[in-house]
Motif scaffolding. Sequence first.
Motif, PDB file in Angstrom:
ATOM      1  N   GLN A  25       0.821  -1.215   0.000  1.00 50.34           N
ATOM      2  CA  GLN A  25       0.000   0.000   0.000  1.00 50.34           C
ATOM      3  C   GLN A  25       0.855   1.266   0.000  1.00 50.34           C
ATOM      4  O   GLN A  25       0.563   2.215  -0.727  1.00 50.34           O
ATOM      5  CB  GLN A  25      -0.966  -0.003   1.185  1.00 50.34           C
ATOM      6  CG  GLN A  25      -2.109  -0.961   1.027  1.00 50.34           C
ATOM      7  CD  GLN A  25      -3.020  -0.564  -0.118  1.00 50.34           C
ATOM      8  OE1 GLN A  25      -3.433   0.588  -0.240  1.00 50.34           O
ATOM      9  NE2 GLN A  25      -3.309  -1.517  -0.982  1.00 50.34           N
ATOM     10  N   ARG A  72       0.748   3.878  -3.118  1.00 56.64           N
ATOM     11  CA  ARG A  72       0.308   5.257  -2.871  1.00 56.64           C
ATOM     12  C   ARG A  72       1.428   6.251  -3.143  1.00 56.64           C
ATOM     13  O   ARG A  72       1.188   7.341  -3.670  1.00 56.64           O
ATOM     14  CB  ARG A  72      -0.207   5.380  -1.429  1.00 56.64           C
ATOM     15  CG  ARG A  72      -1.501   4.612  -1.211  1.00 56.64           C
ATOM     16  CD  ARG A  72      -1.812   4.441   0.273  1.00 56.64           C
ATOM     17  NE  ARG A  72      -2.875   3.502   0.489  1.00 56.64           N
ATOM     18  CZ  ARG A  72      -4.148   3.843   0.763  1.00 56.64           C
ATOM     19  NH1 ARG A  72      -4.480   5.107   0.866  1.00 56.64           N
ATOM     20  NH2 ARG A  72      -5.049   2.899   0.939  1.00 56.64           N
ATOM     21  N   SER A  97      -3.498   7.451  10.069  1.00 54.99           N
ATOM     22  CA  SER A  97      -4.608   6.638  10.541  1.00 54.99           C
ATOM     23  C   SER A  97      -4.146   5.213  10.837  1.00 54.99           C
ATOM     24  O   SER A  97      -4.531   4.623  11.857  1.00 54.99           O
ATOM     25  CB  SER A  97      -5.717   6.630   9.489  1.00 54.99           C
ATOM     26  OG  SER A  97      -6.753   5.782   9.870  1.00 54.99           O
ATOM     27  N   LEU A  98      -3.319   4.671   9.971  1.00 50.13           N
ATOM     28  CA  LEU A  98      -2.774   3.330  10.181  1.00 50.13           C
ATOM     29  C   LEU A  98      -1.935   3.288  11.457  1.00 50.13           C
ATOM     30  O   LEU A  98      -2.062   2.371  12.270  1.00 50.13           O
ATOM     31  CB  LEU A  98      -1.930   2.923   8.977  1.00 50.13           C
ATOM     32  CG  LEU A  98      -1.307   1.540   9.023  1.00 50.13           C
ATOM     33  CD1 LEU A  98      -2.365   0.457   9.057  1.00 50.13           C
ATOM     34  CD2 LEU A  98      -0.393   1.356   7.811  1.00 50.13           C
ATOM     35  N   GLY A 146      -3.447  12.465   0.985  1.00 57.52           N
ATOM     36  CA  GLY A 146      -4.095  11.171   1.171  1.00 57.52           C
ATOM     37  C   GLY A 146      -3.131  10.152   1.753  1.00 57.52           C
ATOM     38  O   GLY A 146      -3.493   9.386   2.650  1.00 57.52           O
ATOM     39  N   LEU A 147      -1.895  10.150   1.274  1.00 55.70           N
ATOM     40  CA  LEU A 147      -0.880   9.241   1.819  1.00 55.70           C
ATOM     41  C   LEU A 147      -0.592   9.577   3.282  1.00 55.70           C
ATOM     42  O   LEU A 147      -0.514   8.679   4.120  1.00 55.70           O
ATOM     43  CB  LEU A 147       0.406   9.316   0.986  1.00 55.70           C
ATOM     44  CG  LEU A 147       1.600   8.515   1.508  1.00 55.70           C
ATOM     45  CD1 LEU A 147       1.258   7.031   1.654  1.00 55.70           C
ATOM     46  CD2 LEU A 147       2.806   8.721   0.594  1.00 55.70           C
ATOM     47  N   VAL A 177      -2.576  11.149   5.490  1.00 53.76           N
ATOM     48  CA  VAL A 177      -3.739  10.840   6.327  1.00 53.76           C
ATOM     49  C   VAL A 177      -3.870   9.328   6.506  1.00 53.76           C
ATOM     50  O   VAL A 177      -4.112   8.839   7.613  1.00 53.76           O
ATOM     51  CB  VAL A 177      -5.031  11.451   5.727  1.00 53.76           C
ATOM     52  CG1 VAL A 177      -6.275  10.908   6.414  1.00 53.76           C
ATOM     53  CG2 VAL A 177      -4.976  12.972   5.805  1.00 53.76           C
ATOM     54  N   TRP A 178      -3.702   8.581   5.415  1.00 55.51           N
ATOM     55  CA  TRP A 178      -3.781   7.120   5.498  1.00 55.51           C
ATOM     56  C   TRP A 178      -2.712   6.577   6.439  1.00 55.51           C
ATOM     57  O   TRP A 178      -3.001   5.751   7.308  1.00 55.51           O
ATOM     58  CB  TRP A 178      -3.636   6.509   4.093  1.00 55.51           C
ATOM     59  CG  TRP A 178      -3.519   5.022   4.115  1.00 55.51           C
ATOM     60  CD1 TRP A 178      -4.541   4.119   4.205  1.00 55.51           C
ATOM     61  CD2 TRP A 178      -2.307   4.257   4.078  1.00 55.51           C
ATOM     62  NE1 TRP A 178      -4.035   2.837   4.221  1.00 55.51           N
ATOM     63  CE2 TRP A 178      -2.669   2.903   4.138  1.00 55.51           C
ATOM     64  CE3 TRP A 178      -0.957   4.587   3.995  1.00 55.51           C
ATOM     65  CZ2 TRP A 178      -1.731   1.875   4.125  1.00 55.51           C
ATOM     66  CZ3 TRP A 178      -0.018   3.566   3.975  1.00 55.51           C
ATOM     67  CH2 TRP A 178      -0.411   2.229   4.038  1.00 55.51           C
ATOM     68  N   ALA A 179      -1.466   7.036   6.289  1.00 53.07           N
ATOM     69  CA  ALA A 179      -0.365   6.553   7.122  1.00 53.07           C
ATOM     70  C   ALA A 179      -0.595   6.906   8.598  1.00 53.07           C
ATOM     71  O   ALA A 179      -0.351   6.089   9.493  1.00 53.07           O
ATOM     72  CB  ALA A 179       0.964   7.113   6.635  1.00 53.07           C
TER      73      ALA A 179
END
Length: 167
Positions: free
Chosen positions: A109, A113, A147-148, A140-141, A143-145
């Motif tokens: 992922q 990304r 959140s993870l 987006g990368l 925020v995703w990272a």
Amino acid sequence: MKAARAALQKGDVTYILPYVSEEGEQEVREAFGLADEARALGPTAGEVADRWFFETVVRVHRAGEGAPFTGLKPAGMDVGPVIPAVERALDAGSADELTELLCGIVREQVDARLVHAMALKEHAGEGVAAAREYIEASLGLQVWAHSLYKQAIADPHARAAHPRPRV
């Protein structure tokens, strides 16, 4: 569901109690007693009672997690690769397979990304629309990272009595 079935088949509610919170235990005990009585009335009543007991158990279990009850799911649904890997880790007492699986998914992922964002970055200077696409992908990368990361360190049930071990 296996524990709920075992509780009904063996006539012993204690098979299911570890899966529900202390706050929900009394409701599950009462539902078990009613289901057990109804099962004695015949196969149709038993089938209805079993389903009602299963729904009660799942609803109370989900409430203990702070999650909504969305109904019973059909047996054999695809749960993806992680749940079976967790079960194998618990059986074997080894996190190796689970760690490899999760790290591999995260690696794939991150790579995908990042490649996407970098491709957009090459064209970000070509106008506002192109710059927006790049910013959307790069944020987006991030925020995703983030959140993870937050999920990885979170206590899944937020119980103060059983804090998540910090490593």
